[in-house]
Design a protein around this motif. Structure first.
Motif, short mmCIF file in Angstrom:
data_model
loop_
_atom_site.label_atom_id
_atom_site.label_comp_id
_atom_site.label_asym_id
_atom_site.label_seq_id
_atom_site.Cartn_x
_atom_site.Cartn_y
_atom_site.Cartn_z
N GLU A 371 0.83 -1.22 0.00
CA GLU A 371 0.00 0.00 0.00
C GLU A 371 0.86 1.26 0.00
N PHE A 383 -4.59 4.69 -3.71
CA PHE A 383 -4.35 3.97 -2.47
C PHE A 383 -5.67 3.52 -1.84
N ARG A 387 -6.79 -0.39 -1.39
CA ARG A 387 -7.10 -0.92 -0.06
C ARG A 387 -8.51 -1.53 -0.04
#
Length: 491
Positions: A371, A383, A387
């Motif tokens: 990440e 990001f 996620r």
């Protein structure tokens, strides 16, 4: 560790720096072509390397634990002889850049004398006790033959040093094995290692009683009488590789598995300390000590079950844990067993026993690393999308990703396409009747992403090594120029 393109290039670079370009050509041939006989290597390697040179290079690489010889049992009824092949041990080559870490572990745990013995084995690959003593006598800071012997015994007892493996194990013919193994239960019990390298290493590894003998049966005098003065330190002859003759003495080498165990445990403790607290880290460290002897493989997913009593006994042995009451240890175990939307359980409770979940702990560190790379490379919006997809673990349509990640729907496809092109995402197209634009679904394939990250790390390590070599070369040139100017100024 997987052999990716940059992994191969990095391994070849390590061998080139430490052994030269000729040796690296043979190593690269094995890395790219797979297991080969010495004749095949001579044919496939560079034309300026003859067969005798290839054999000498293979002995050198075996001496330094970078190559393992083996043969495969011929099929039933075949009159052909088993051909000796050579396989490169990719992980062992990468371990060479970790030697300073290995040495530091032994110096901290067993002292400088054991560290000196280990350094001798790390630099020479494989040595007898007598050769270690001779090496000590030739050094400027001798510690004595008895200290060498005692230190070697401590290293073997701690499993930092082991007897060398079988010089040429014979593998069973895999084509014949399915006929021998029938039924689902047999398939589970007799599960084959994943790769040929693992099969070869497993076949070559002796049982623990031979691998880590408690008492040295080696005759010190016969070892010292073995004259190795005509063998250079960087290259041993074939007789040093083959320990089949009992009179030649036991040959020892570093046990890389144990060092990786220690480093893996240390990393797990650091992750728990960062994600939980100091108390949980102390308890986990104690659990790792209790279960260490039962760990048979480096990359095990779970530890053996252990009771609260055995964990507490180990906790109070340490300086940091002496003030902890059993109630506090039990509270830490409850904390480690808890799950949340951000963290998995690091410890599993089962029938009043506790099991360390190594896979969960390490997955947290891997997830953070991936990440962080996505954040640096693609930005905050990417990001959040990455996620979300990682947590979902399934294919999700573009609009849902935009809603979950709080991003503009018109920008979302472009961001997802960038990550897909670089191999961080899977894309699936669904044709919808009556529309020209396909319906796109996205998913994170964690296995592929992990391999991609590993290859990028190899690339980064290679670039750092090349940069360091360039800087050192430039420094030498500057120093040489300065010396010449100093000499000229005298006239």
């Amino acid at each position: 560790m997987a052999m990716s393109e940059f992994g191969i290039v990095y391994a070849v670079h390590i061998i080139t720096v430490q052994f030269g370009s000729v040796v690296s050509k043979v190593c690269e041939c094995l890395l790219r072509k797979g297991p080969l006989s010495s004749r095949d290597i001579s044919r496939l390697a560079e034309s300026d390397i003859n067969h005798n040179q290839v054999k000498d290079i293979l002995y050198l690489l075996i001496q330094h634990n970078c190559v393992q010889a083996f043969s495969i049992e011929p099929p039933d009824g075949s009159e052909s002889k088993a051909i000796v092949q050579y396989i490169v041990l990719f992980n062992n080559i990468l371990h060479r850049v970790r030697y300073n870490k290995f040495s530091r572990i032994v110096n901290e745990e067993l002292g400088s004398e054991c560290g000196a013995v280990l350094d001798g084995l790390l630099s020479n690959g494989r040595l007898r006790l007598g050769q270690l003593i001779e090496r000590d006598r030739d050094s400027g800071k001798t510690i004595g033959s008895e200290a060498i012997r005692d230190s070697l015994q401590k290293l073997v007892a701690a499993r930092f040093v082991e007897r060398i493996p079988s010089p040429e194990p014979v593998l069973g013919n895999k084509d014949q094995e399915p006929a021998k193994k029938r039924g689902a239960k047999a398939a589970k019990i007799l599960k084959e290692p994943e790769t040929l390298e693992e099969r070869v290493v497993e076949a070559a590894t002796p049982v623990d009683a031979i691998r880590f003998p408690l008492i040295f049966e080696e005759d010190l005098n016969s070892s010292l009488a073995d004259d190795d003065s005509n063998i250079t330190e960087g290259k041993r002859k074939q007789r040093d590789v083959d320990s089949s003759d009992p009179s030649s003495g036991v040959i020892w080498r570093p046990n890389f598995e144990e060092f990786i165990h220690r480093l893996r445990h240390k990393a797990c403790v650091e992750i728990v300390k960062e994600r939980r607290d100091e108390g949980c880290a102390i308890v986990l460290r104690a659990m790792l000590e209790v279960g260490r002897s039962q760990e048979k493989k480096v990359k095990t997913d779970n530890s053996a079950p252990m009771s609260v009593g055995s964990i507490y006994e180990e906790v109070i042995k340490t300086e940091a844990g002496r003030t902890m009451l059993q109630e506090r240890v039990e509270a830490c175990l409850d904390q480690l067993s808890a799950t949340s939307s951000y963290l998995p359980a690091f410890v599993t409770e089962m029938n009043d026993s506790y099991i360390v979940d190594f896979k969960s702990i390490i997955s947290v560190a891997q997830k953070d690393e991936i990440e962080a790379v996505v954040m640096r490379r693609y930005g905050k919006e990417a990001f959040r999308m990455f996620r979300y997809l990682s947590q979902e673990g399934r294919f999700v349509e573009t609009d849902k990703i935009a809603d979950a990640a709080l991003t503009e729907k018109k920008d979302t496809p472009q961001i997802l396409l960038k990550m897909w092109k670089d191999g961080y995402l899977h894309m699936q197209k669904l044709a919808i009747t009556g529309t020209y634009v396909p319906f796109l679904l996205w998913k994170v394939n964690k296995l592929i992403v992990t391999r991609q990250m590993l290859d990028e790390m190899y690339h980064a390590s290679l670039n750092l090594n090349l940069r360091l070599a360039h800087e050192l070369e430039s420094e030498k040139e500057v120093s040489h120029t300065a010396n010449r100017l100093t000499q000229w100024s005298k006239y």
